[in-house]
Enzyme design. Sequence first.
Site, PDB file in Angstrom:
ATOM      1  N   ASP A  37     -58.270   6.598 -16.798  1.00 15.06           N
ATOM      2  CA  ASP A  37     -59.366   7.550 -16.993  1.00 15.06           C
ATOM      3  C   ASP A  37     -60.538   6.761 -17.588  1.00 15.06           C
ATOM      4  O   ASP A  37     -60.429   6.255 -18.709  1.00 15.06           O
ATOM      5  CB  ASP A  37     -58.875   8.648 -17.945  1.00 15.06           C
ATOM      6  CG  ASP A  37     -59.960   9.651 -18.295  1.00 15.06           C
ATOM      7  OD1 ASP A  37     -61.145   9.388 -17.986  1.00 15.06           O
ATOM      8  OD2 ASP A  37     -59.619  10.686 -18.887  1.00 15.06           O
ATOM      9  N   TYR A 125     -75.384  17.085 -11.566  1.00 18.36           N
ATOM     10  CA  TYR A 125     -74.684  15.915 -10.994  1.00 18.36           C
ATOM     11  C   TYR A 125     -75.634  14.723 -10.892  1.00 18.36           C
ATOM     12  O   TYR A 125     -75.332  13.626 -11.378  1.00 18.36           O
ATOM     13  CB  TYR A 125     -74.112  16.297  -9.615  1.00 18.36           C
ATOM     14  CG  TYR A 125     -73.664  15.124  -8.777  1.00 18.36           C
ATOM     15  CD1 TYR A 125     -72.507  14.412  -9.084  1.00 18.36           C
ATOM     16  CD2 TYR A 125     -74.410  14.717  -7.653  1.00 18.36           C
ATOM     17  CE1 TYR A 125     -72.097  13.326  -8.310  1.00 18.36           C
ATOM     18  CE2 TYR A 125     -74.004  13.642  -6.871  1.00 18.36           C
ATOM     19  CZ  TYR A 125     -72.845  12.955  -7.204  1.00 18.36           C
ATOM     20  OH  TYR A 125     -72.452  11.882  -6.428  1.00 18.36           O
TER      21      TYR A 125
END
Length: 285
Positions: A37, A125
């Site tokens: 991650d 985004y």
Amino acid sequence: MNILVTGASGQLGSEIREKSTEFSQHNYFFEDSKSLDITDSEKVKEVIEENNIEVVMNCAAYTSVDKAESEELNAENVNSLGVKNLLLALKGKGKLIHISTDYVFNGKSYEPYKEEHYVEPIGVYGKTKRLGEEYILNSEVESIIIRTSWVYSSFGNNFVKTMLRLGKERNELNVIFDQIGSPTYARDLALVCLDSIDKDFSNLSKIYHYSNEGVTSWYDFAKAIMEISGVDCKIYPIETKDYPTPAKRPNYSLLNKTKIKKEFNITIPYWRDSLKDCIKKIERN
Ligand SMILES: NC(=O)c1ccc[n+]([C@@H]2O[C@H](COP(=O)([O-])OP(=O)(O)OC[C@H]3O[C@@H](n4cnc5c(N)ncnc54)[C@H](OP(=O)(O)O)[C@@H]3O)[C@@H](O)[C@H]2O)c1
């Protein structure tokens, strides 16, 4: 060289994994969101140090454009802080190949966006991807940012696979015709990323634009998908305003690719040719 590919189970990461066999002079470490991650700074450092990583190809990203509008923190963690973690771990050790997006632009241009065009993301985004770019531009780590657009692949979920599925389920579909851009077959982009590993980054620019050649709208793209796959589904053009989504998207996101073609000495496939290759592969699978 030891190469780390993050986000390895996404569209681009999967294409890089498949094509890496053609670049077998390097050792690859493919890590997906579970095994690495990128928001976990300690783990990022550990993986890069323990494996003597010299190049990171960052294919990890929060890419749900609409969901990002209500999950800004999650998007920012991956698209901005994740990039910062990679840079911190790479400092003095290696270089970064990072992927960014046409959504850093506002879509109001009338000519294809050059790398130096001012940025003005119109959604969360794009904003978080731009923050990631800024970390790179302000870092001493040798890096390149490749901005791309409208990515699809035989891996993962994307517009091509959605159209193929819906086209088989329905007799007609409405698709937006007033957003203009160029699709990118992730396989073509994967080859560019792999090809750039051996380049001397000190001779390269910081930002490049890459998509397939040609221009289309989502409507024309959908028509081409049906034609090439032989799916009998009528496609009707609609305006963006008739298909409301949580995130605003740029109306125009064509990227000028002159710089990457010249500096990387590459010829870019025409979008319809790459689409044919991808559909053939999807059908074979
Ligand atoms: N898709 C497009 O149309 C498009 C357009 C322009 C630019 N781009 C850019 O192109 C690049 C590649 O996109 P893509 O289409 O391959 O995206 P994708 O298929 O959504 O793949 C992104 C991958 O990142 C992983 N990921 C998410 N959060 C992570 C984290 N915290 N740590 C590690 N991995 C994480 C995802 O894993 P999970 O699935 O397990 O969450 C997924 O496998 C991205 O930088 C994207 O912003 C994409």
